[in-house]
Design an enzyme around this catalytic site. Sequence first.
Site, PDB file in Angstrom:
ATOM      1  N   SER A 287       0.866  -1.184   0.000  1.00  0.00           N
ATOM      2  CA  SER A 287       0.000   0.000   0.000  1.00  0.00           C
ATOM      3  C   SER A 287       0.898   1.228   0.000  1.00  0.00           C
ATOM      4  CB  SER A 287      -0.870   0.026   1.264  1.00  0.00           C
ATOM      5  OG  SER A 287      -0.142   0.554   2.366  1.00  0.00           O
ATOM      6  N   ASP A 288       0.342   2.401  -0.200  1.00  0.00           N
ATOM      7  CA  ASP A 288       1.098   3.627   0.019  1.00  0.00           C
ATOM      8  C   ASP A 288       0.975   3.999   1.499  1.00  0.00           C
ATOM      9  OD1 ASP A 288       2.623   5.869  -0.326  1.00  0.00           O
ATOM     10  OD2 ASP A 288       1.503   6.667  -2.026  1.00  0.00           O
ATOM     11  N   TYR A 289       1.645   5.067   1.866  1.00  0.00           N
ATOM     12  CA  TYR A 289       1.748   5.530   3.268  1.00  0.00           C
ATOM     13  C   TYR A 289       0.362   5.719   3.897  1.00  0.00           C
ATOM     14  CZ  TYR A 289       4.477   8.070   6.850  1.00  0.00           C
ATOM     15  OH  TYR A 289       5.122   8.461   8.006  1.00  0.00           O
TER      16      TYR A 289
END
Length: 764
Positions: A287-289
Amino acid sequence: MKKISFLLLLSTFTFHTVTAQAQKAAIEKQKMDNFIANLMSKMTVDEKIGQLNLVTGGEATTGAAVSTDVESKIAKGNVGGIFSMTTPQKIRKTQEIAMKSRLKIPLIFGQDVIHGYKTTFPIPLALAASWDLSLIEKTARVAATEASADGLNWTFSPMVDISRDPRWGRVAEGSGEDTFLGSEIAKAMVRGYQGNDLKQLNTMMACVKHFALYGASEAGRDYNTTDMSLDRMYNEYLPPYKAALDAGAGSIMVSFNDINGVPATANKWLLTDLLRKQWGFKGFVASDYTGVSELINHGLGDLQTVSALSLKAGTDMDMVSEGFLTTLKKSLNEGKVNIAQINNACRLILEAKYKLGLFDDPFRYCSEERAAKEILTPENLKFARETATKTFVLLKNEKQTLPLKRTGTIALIGPLANTRSNMPGTWSVNADFDRIPTLLEGLTEVAGKNVKVLHALGSNLIADEKQQIWGTAHGRDIPRDNRPEDDIIAEAIKIANQSDLVVAALGEASEMSGESSSRTDIGIPDTQKKLLAALIKTGKPVVLVLFAGRPMTLTWENEHVPAILNVWFGGVEAARAIGDVLFGDVNPSGKLTMTFPQNVGQIPLYYSHKNTGRPLDNEKWFFRFRSNYLDVSNEPLYPFGYGLSYATFNYGDLKLSSNTLKPGQKITVSTTVTNTGKVAGQEVVQLYTRDLVGSSTRPVKELKGFQKITLQPGESKMVSFILSEENLKFFNNDLKFVAEPGDFKAFIGPNVRDVKEIDFKLVK
Ligand code: BGC
């Protein structure tokens, strides 16, 4: 006879080599599968879930949340990877903790190595402007060598989001608006990072981002919604991700945005049906941040619900949210996820570690000796300087204002002339600002003894102090002068009047583009523009050295400033490289990979648009009941592919080897390019096609090839491109990848606007 048997021998040999290679790969894969199956048979559910947890080491953060209790989590086997932590010493210390956990599973160490490591290269949008794939590949190679010498083995790059809205700050991080060029660059970067073998110590695993369509966020506002037709997705936005994965990228990062009503991080169609089933991707998905926990704000439920949704959609690793870590076991017990889903994600992450050789030696990237020897070498810095010179785009050069002569006095004016931290550009988290020369230093050095360089600030970056602080985040510093605007300008005018020529260093600070840096006005800030107008009024020749992380609106500047050199943000050696180009030691050859609009109201403005039912014919501006505006023409200020040189180039008429193309055959389209100038120069020769009749509407032009050639004064070269049916394929309305017979045009030129054309047919 002899020839035939030789060919037979050769093909038998090739066949055997290929089979031998395939056999070796199959044996290797079996070995890996056995190793991982054995390891997983010993893992508890908690340990498996721990592998899916990606935490930050905190050196650079891009959100409010930061990871806590990292060391104790590692010791318990609750962490699979860490990002934003560097140096062999720190990484060794952290890996040692993992080695004390029950099963001693090594951590993977990631970082945003976006455009170089400590030897920072120009921002990606600038690198794209070089149109030089081997150069770009080499920047990624050097980045991987330096970063892996500093303990890292995973990079959150390349960013391959097609972007057509320059209000979006993150256009700085990608290759621009074009699908074909973007795909070629994506492949080159993956090759550069990963090399041929991830087990080599100087390679790192690529993480392609941001999947998907992040570049099409509405209104250019970061993290915003995307709503897109399948036609546009398949033909324009998806190919670069696919190209990067086909080139072997080992991982992919999910984007923050909503896609047609389902955020990417929870989008099963995207992460499973498309990515796994249609494309056959075998690596892992991160996932992203805080992308997982942000699904709560998207309105999909509480942390437990969204974590389960995200895993089931196809996310394997959860960056920073700790939703997987804290809720998946509960969801498993409640039957909301199943063990096969957890096992699958865990296996993919372990495989990545295996491929990187971390199970053979978890400390293999931790060599202080390598770090001391391989980072910021004189050779790398030399390459960074050369690279930067190839990315600058000469937008205007009236009366040969450039190159500069090495005599007299130059007034270097502007808020960007005397700053170090703004030179390397956004996402240069590893650059050491203190050792980066300012433009004032670089220009003075390259100018030599016979030139006097004077300097004044001339204006603040932005009149409003609060906005200047926002635009200079992450330790970027621009001197601020609190005197009245007119006094600051008056001081600069005095210096300009003592000089023969003015170099105005204006534009954006580096953090006015990049993540969370969208703008609705993409011009040079007003206070700087006021300075520029005053400098022009002195009557001295003015060269605008434009710092920009995006296409900017420069209509006024284009009318009034004699010379404009767009230098983007050129990395650690930007200052000297700007000097090299201003003084003509290097002839500029960069070309834009994003259209520069006349004003913000034209956005999105991109060259490969559809024709519409009511296009303008030859009218330049307004025509009633046609697709256009009352107040501005449809034309860009600077078209895609545009960029000048100190040389001039002439293009001959186009020639075709045949005007009919049959399936399985190829035709050649060519032209002769001549350097009609007085100096040697490089030119990017561009090929476009247009499919005139299709079962669905087709763009007015599509880039299909390019070649960068070098020509001495007076020299001519024939440039040929090969076209086959394959080049003319597109996804039709049934999403079948087809080439449809009929009439086509081919165009060749120095940019998308100034082309010559010729007709051909595809017959079946
Ligand atoms: C960005 C990513 C980046 C990640 C880790 C996010 O905010 O969108 O591009 O890789 O942070 O730093």
